[in-house]
Motif scaffolding. Structure first.
Motif: not given
Length: 101
Positions: A12-23, A64-65, A72-73, A75-80
Motif C-alpha cells: 500500500t501507499n503511505p495514506k493506505k488508499t491503494t493496494l497493489y498485489i504482486g508475485v 501456486h503463487a 487475490l486480484k 477480490w473486493s477491497r473489503e475482502k483484501k
C-alpha cells in the motif's frame, strides 16, 4: 531437492488508499525496487507510491503463487483488507520483517 520460495504480497501507499498485489521469487529485491520506483508514473505501484508491505504469503511452487495472486486480484477491497488485518491488524509495514528473514 532444491527448495524455492515464491511470494505473493500486498503493498500500500503511505495514506493506505491503494493496494497493489504482486508475485516474486525475491521479496527483498522486489521491495527495494518498489521503494526506488515510488513516484515513478511508468508503473502502477510507482504511480501510487505503493512500497509498504502489508501482507505476504510464501509458496514453494510458482504455479501456486501465480494462482493465488490471480485469486487475490479478483477480490473486493473489503475482502483484501480483511486478509491483511488477519495477520496485520494495525496495518504496520512489514518491510523490515522480510528483510531480516
Amino acid at each position: 531437492m532444491i527448495s524455492h520460495n515464491y511470494f505473493v504480497y500486498i503493498l500500500t501507499n503511505p495514506k493506505k488508499t491503494t493496494l497493489y498485489i504482486g508475485v516474486t521469487n525475491d521479496i527483498v529485491r522486489q521491495l527495494e525496487e518498489h521503494t526506488l520506483n515510488a513516484g515513478n508514473p511508468s508503473t502502477f505501484a510507482g504511480k501510487y507510491h505503493c512500497h509498504l508491505l502489508m501482507y505476504y504469503e510464501r509458496f514453494s511452487s510458482v504455479e501456486h503463487a501465480i494462482a493465488r495472486e490471480k485469486e487475490l486480484k479478483k477480490w473486493s477491497r473489503e475482502k483484501k483488507e480483511a486478509l491483511i488485518e488477519s495477520i496485520n491488524p494495525n496495518w504496520l509495514p512489514l518491510n523490515a520483517e522480510v528483510q531480516d528473514d
